[in-house]
Design a protein around this motif. Structure first.
Motif, PDB file in Angstrom:
ATOM      1  N   ARG A   1       0.847  -1.193   0.000  1.00  0.00           N
ATOM      2  CA  ARG A   1       0.000   0.000   0.000  1.00  0.00           C
ATOM      3  C   ARG A   1       0.880   1.239   0.000  1.00  0.00           C
ATOM      4  NH1 ARG A   1      -2.739  -3.713   3.157  1.00  0.00           N
ATOM      5  NH2 ARG A   1      -4.923  -4.065   2.563  1.00  0.00           N
ATOM      6  N   VAL A   2       0.596   2.153  -0.886  1.00  0.00           N
ATOM      7  CA  VAL A   2       1.312   3.421  -0.944  1.00  0.00           C
ATOM      8  C   VAL A   2       0.299   4.536  -0.695  1.00  0.00           C
ATOM      9  CG1 VAL A   2       2.732   4.968  -2.309  1.00  0.00           C
ATOM     10  CG2 VAL A   2       2.988   2.485  -2.577  1.00  0.00           C
ATOM     11  N   ARG A   3       0.469   5.238   0.426  1.00  0.00           N
ATOM     12  CA  ARG A   3      -0.415   6.359   0.748  1.00  0.00           C
ATOM     13  C   ARG A   3       0.169   7.639   0.157  1.00  0.00           C
ATOM     14  NH1 ARG A   3      -4.566   7.280   3.874  1.00  0.00           N
ATOM     15  NH2 ARG A   3      -4.451   5.148   4.712  1.00  0.00           N
ATOM     16  N   ILE A   4      -0.617   8.335  -0.642  1.00  0.00           N
ATOM     17  CA  ILE A   4      -0.201   9.578  -1.284  1.00  0.00           C
ATOM     18  C   ILE A   4      -0.986  10.707  -0.631  1.00  0.00           C
ATOM     19  CG2 ILE A   4       0.088  10.801  -3.462  1.00  0.00           C
ATOM     20  CD1 ILE A   4      -0.120   8.059  -4.872  1.00  0.00           C
ATOM     21  N   THR A   5      -0.273  11.535   0.104  1.00  0.00           N
ATOM     22  CA  THR A   5      -0.923  12.530   0.953  1.00  0.00           C
ATOM     23  C   THR A   5      -1.578  13.646   0.146  1.00  0.00           C
ATOM     24  OG1 THR A   5       0.735  12.095   2.657  1.00  0.00           O
ATOM     25  CG2 THR A   5      -0.550  14.107   2.884  1.00  0.00           C
ATOM     26  N   GLY A   6      -2.838  13.935   0.482  1.00  0.00           N
ATOM     27  CA  GLY A   6      -3.532  15.080  -0.086  1.00  0.00           C
ATOM     28  C   GLY A   6      -3.917  14.955  -1.536  1.00  0.00           C
ATOM     29  N   ALA A   7      -4.061  13.739  -2.025  1.00  0.00           N
ATOM     30  CA  ALA A   7      -4.465  13.542  -3.425  1.00  0.00           C
ATOM     31  C   ALA A   7      -5.524  12.444  -3.458  1.00  0.00           C
ATOM     32  CB  ALA A   7      -3.273  13.155  -4.285  1.00  0.00           C
ATOM     33  N   ALA A   8      -6.340  12.462  -4.463  1.00  0.00           N
ATOM     34  CA  ALA A   8      -7.353  11.410  -4.571  1.00  0.00           C
ATOM     35  C   ALA A   8      -7.866  11.324  -5.997  1.00  0.00           C
ATOM     36  CB  ALA A   8      -8.514  11.687  -3.622  1.00  0.00           C
ATOM     37  N   PRO A   9      -8.263  10.134  -6.439  1.00  0.00           N
ATOM     38  CA  PRO A   9      -8.877  10.015  -7.762  1.00  0.00           C
ATOM     39  C   PRO A   9     -10.330  10.456  -7.701  1.00  0.00           C
ATOM     40  CG  PRO A   9      -8.826   7.881  -6.688  1.00  0.00           C
ATOM     41  CD  PRO A   9      -8.135   8.842  -5.753  1.00  0.00           C
ATOM     42  N   SER A  10     -10.872  10.906  -8.802  1.00  0.00           N
ATOM     43  CA  SER A  10     -12.289  11.255  -8.841  1.00  0.00           C
ATOM     44  C   SER A  10     -13.154  10.003  -8.737  1.00  0.00           C
ATOM     45  CB  SER A  10     -12.603  12.011 -10.130  1.00  0.00           C
ATOM     46  OG  SER A  10     -12.184  11.265 -11.254  1.00  0.00           O
ATOM     47  N   ALA A  11     -12.553   8.861  -9.089  1.00  0.00           N
ATOM     48  CA  ALA A  11     -13.210   7.560  -8.929  1.00  0.00           C
ATOM     49  C   ALA A  11     -12.118   6.513  -8.784  1.00  0.00           C
ATOM     50  CB  ALA A  11     -14.099   7.263 -10.135  1.00  0.00           C
ATOM     51  N   THR A  12     -12.484   5.362  -8.254  1.00  0.00           N
ATOM     52  CA  THR A  12     -11.506   4.286  -8.114  1.00  0.00           C
ATOM     53  C   THR A  12     -10.959   3.895  -9.483  1.00  0.00           C
ATOM     54  OG1 THR A  12     -12.545   3.420  -6.118  1.00  0.00           O
ATOM     55  CG2 THR A  12     -11.175   1.896  -7.371  1.00  0.00           C
ATOM     56  N   ILE A  13      -9.639   3.763  -9.561  1.00  0.00           N
ATOM     57  CA  ILE A  13      -8.977   3.359 -10.808  1.00  0.00           C
ATOM     58  C   ILE A  13      -8.403   1.959 -10.599  1.00  0.00           C
ATOM     59  CG2 ILE A  13      -7.194   3.898 -12.497  1.00  0.00           C
ATOM     60  CD1 ILE A  13      -7.250   6.791 -11.493  1.00  0.00           C
ATOM     61  N   THR A  14      -8.756   1.022 -11.475  1.00  0.00           N
ATOM     62  CA  THR A  14      -8.284  -0.359 -11.359  1.00  0.00           C
ATOM     63  C   THR A  14      -7.616  -0.776 -12.661  1.00  0.00           C
ATOM     64  OG1 THR A  14     -10.117  -0.880  -9.863  1.00  0.00           O
ATOM     65  CG2 THR A  14      -8.948  -2.736 -10.848  1.00  0.00           C
ATOM     66  N   ARG A  15      -6.512  -1.495 -12.537  1.00  0.00           N
ATOM     67  CA  ARG A  15      -5.813  -2.011 -13.706  1.00  0.00           C
ATOM     68  C   ARG A  15      -5.559  -3.508 -13.526  1.00  0.00           C
ATOM     69  NH1 ARG A  15      -7.318   2.051 -15.354  1.00  0.00           N
ATOM     70  NH2 ARG A  15      -6.179   3.858 -16.150  1.00  0.00           N
ATOM     71  N   PRO A  16      -5.666  -4.297 -14.599  1.00  0.00           N
ATOM     72  CA  PRO A  16      -5.327  -5.722 -14.503  1.00  0.00           C
ATOM     73  C   PRO A  16      -3.838  -5.908 -14.243  1.00  0.00           C
ATOM     74  CG  PRO A  16      -5.695  -5.072 -16.790  1.00  0.00           C
ATOM     75  CD  PRO A  16      -6.086  -3.896 -15.949  1.00  0.00           C
ATOM     76  N   GLY A  17      -3.499  -7.033 -13.664  1.00  0.00           N
ATOM     77  CA  GLY A  17      -2.123  -7.267 -13.265  1.00  0.00           C
ATOM     78  C   GLY A  17      -1.178  -7.520 -14.425  1.00  0.00           C
ATOM     79  N   LYS A  18       0.101  -7.295 -14.125  1.00  0.00           N
ATOM     80  CA  LYS A  18       1.185  -7.642 -15.041  1.00  0.00           C
ATOM     81  C   LYS A  18       2.359  -8.125 -14.204  1.00  0.00           C
ATOM     82  CE  LYS A  18       0.252  -4.505 -18.928  1.00  0.00           C
ATOM     83  NZ  LYS A  18       0.815  -3.443 -19.803  1.00  0.00           N
ATOM     84  N   GLY A  19       3.065  -9.138 -14.695  1.00  0.00           N
ATOM     85  CA  GLY A  19       4.265  -9.613 -14.007  1.00  0.00           C
ATOM     86  C   GLY A  19       3.991 -10.029 -12.580  1.00  0.00           C
ATOM     87  N   ALA A  20       4.694  -9.386 -11.631  1.00  0.00           N
ATOM     88  CA  ALA A  20       4.586  -9.749 -10.213  1.00  0.00           C
ATOM     89  C   ALA A  20       3.346  -9.154  -9.558  1.00  0.00           C
ATOM     90  CB  ALA A  20       5.834  -9.276  -9.467  1.00  0.00           C
ATOM     91  N   VAL A  21       2.634  -8.254 -10.245  1.00  0.00           N
ATOM     92  CA  VAL A  21       1.460  -7.590  -9.676  1.00  0.00           C
ATOM     93  C   VAL A  21       0.200  -8.246 -10.221  1.00  0.00           C
ATOM     94  CG1 VAL A  21       0.187  -5.426  -9.463  1.00  0.00           C
ATOM     95  CG2 VAL A  21       2.696  -5.427  -9.383  1.00  0.00           C
ATOM     96  N   ALA A  22      -0.607  -8.820  -9.324  1.00  0.00           N
ATOM     97  CA  ALA A  22      -1.843  -9.471  -9.743  1.00  0.00           C
ATOM     98  C   ALA A  22      -2.941  -8.456 -10.025  1.00  0.00           C
ATOM     99  CB  ALA A  22      -2.302 -10.463  -8.676  1.00  0.00           C
ATOM    100  N   GLU A  23      -2.967  -7.382  -9.241  1.00  0.00           N
ATOM    101  CA  GLU A  23      -3.970  -6.332  -9.448  1.00  0.00           C
ATOM    102  C   GLU A  23      -3.452  -5.030  -8.872  1.00  0.00           C
ATOM    103  OE1 GLU A  23      -8.733  -5.978  -8.804  1.00  0.00           O
ATOM    104  OE2 GLU A  23      -7.550  -6.218  -6.979  1.00  0.00           O
ATOM    105  N   ALA A  24      -3.793  -3.920  -9.523  1.00  0.00           N
ATOM    106  CA  ALA A  24      -3.405  -2.590  -9.044  1.00  0.00           C
ATOM    107  C   ALA A  24      -4.627  -1.694  -9.051  1.00  0.00           C
ATOM    108  CB  ALA A  24      -2.305  -1.999  -9.931  1.00  0.00           C
TER     109      ALA A  24
END
Length: 373
Positions: free
Chosen positions: A66-89
């Motif tokens: 988990r990476v917390r980014i202070t003071g920023a937010a998406p207008s909606a949840t953004i999801t991407r399919p996994g690649k390589g070592a990442v199953a989902e982002a």
């Protein structure tokens, strides 16, 4: 008609009062713009594009980063399919912050979070252990120092480092605060890119710190620590790697002294990589530059802190042994000294240490540039 006007006025006031009591929408000054990921020969990368710069921190829990980014937010949840070592982002809003959540494929990994500019991005690299060991190219063609790795020592629940004499603050916390200030100084005043070996309170193996610096092609490596000892011990000392051993002896010591149980990153350092890293010609080149860097930083720390001069020394610290670039380890003061801890283990002290180390690095870079002309 007059009564009608009064009634309308009361209605408007009531409506205004009602609206004022509603929870205000978050007024984010920053926004997530994009989420991308891809793969290289070394591993998987993830990047979050932002409208403006932001602070961030990474935490790990099992197979989830988990990476917390202070003071920023998406207008909606953004999801991407996994690649390589990442199953989902995915990136979600969490209060006034954005939260990047990475679910990893089951395995053993080294990972790091860092930023890029123009445009600003928060990036994560996920590198399988036992993966590619990058062969360094230490012959610079442009003569520029562009990338510096800062290593705030220790981290996590097992490796807290020395504590202040009164157990008030652990070394891992103090050096992390120093590193954040130093990173900002180097980026804003020296115009270099700076990567931290950890961006939060989590464990990173000693060899993982070296490998991180090697894999991104860092030009300098500075490890920040604080000393410990008896209550009477005091002063400032700065280290670079010990010389005077043969290549075979150094390589053997590196393997024999390693703590395999506490440093899971070690398995990525192969015998051939050791022979290359520890070659006599390479060590001579790097040790000369490390000594220069150590002396510049040490002089500025003495001038700023005014503590006892314990000298610039050579030692066989594991975090220095595997680096492919000039590398030093700083022990600014003693946490176990009441006087020194009270003076410098606070926000003003962190700033003073960071500014001294910055001036030392800046002086070395200026000297290096002049010698490369």
């Amino acid at each position: 008609m007059r009564g009608f006007h009064h009634g309308r006025g009361y209605a408007l006031c009531a409506a205004a009062l009602f609206l004022s009591l509603l929870p205000a929408a978050p007024a984010w000054a920053n926004r997530v713009q994009s989420l991308n990921l891809g793969t290289t020969d070394a591993g998987t990368w993830v990047s979050v594009g932002l409208e403006a710069e932001a602070e961030f921190s990474l935490t790990a829990d099992g197979d989830t980063l988990r990476v917390r980014i202070t003071g920023a937010a998406p207008s909606a949840t953004i999801t991407r399919p996994g690649k390589g070592a990442v199953a989902e982002a995915k990136v979600v809003a969490d209060g006034s912050d954005a939260l990047l959540i990475l679910r990893l494929v089951s395995g053993s990994y080294t990972y790091r979070a860092y930023s890029k500019r123009n445009p600003f991005q928060v990036c994560v690299d996920v590198i399988p252990k036992g993966g590619v060991v990058v062969t360094p190219d230490f012959t610079r063609t442009d003569g520029d120092i562009k990338l510096i790795v800062l290593d705030p020592g220790h981290g996590g629940s097992r490796y807290t480092g020395t504590a202040t004499y009164d157990e008030r603050i652990a070394e891992k916390e103090a050096v992390f605060e120093q590193a954040k200030i130093l990173k900002k100084l180097l980026e804003e005043k020296l115009g270099v890119e700076v990567v931290l070996t950890r961006t939060g309170d989590y464990e990173v193996g000693l060899k993982g710190r070296c490998l991180m610096a090697n894999e991104i092609g860092a030009d300098l490596f500075v490890s920040l620590h604080l000393n410990g000892g008896s209550s009477s011990a005091h002063g400032t000392e700065t280290f670079y790697l010990i010389s005077g051993q043969t290549t075979t002896t150094r390589a053997a010591a590196m393997l024999e002294n390693a703590d395999f149980s506490s440093d899971p990153d070690l398995d990525r350092v192969t015998k051939s990589a050791l022979e290359f890293i520890l070659s006599d010609a390479y060590q001579t080149l790097v040790l000369e530059e490390s000594a220069r860097l150590a002396n510049y930083v040490h002089a500025e720390l003495l001038d700023e802190l005014g503590l006892k001069d314990r000298g610039v020394k050579q030692d066989n610290f594991a975090v220095l042994r595997g680096t492919h670039m000039p590398a030093i380890l700083v022990e600014s003061y003693f946490m176990t000294s009441k006087r020194e801890a009270d003076l410098y283990t606070n926000s003003e002290g962190y700033r003073r240490v960071a500014e001294a180390v910055y001036r030392g690095i800046a002086a070395y870079v200026e000297d290096y540039d002049e010698r490369m002309e």
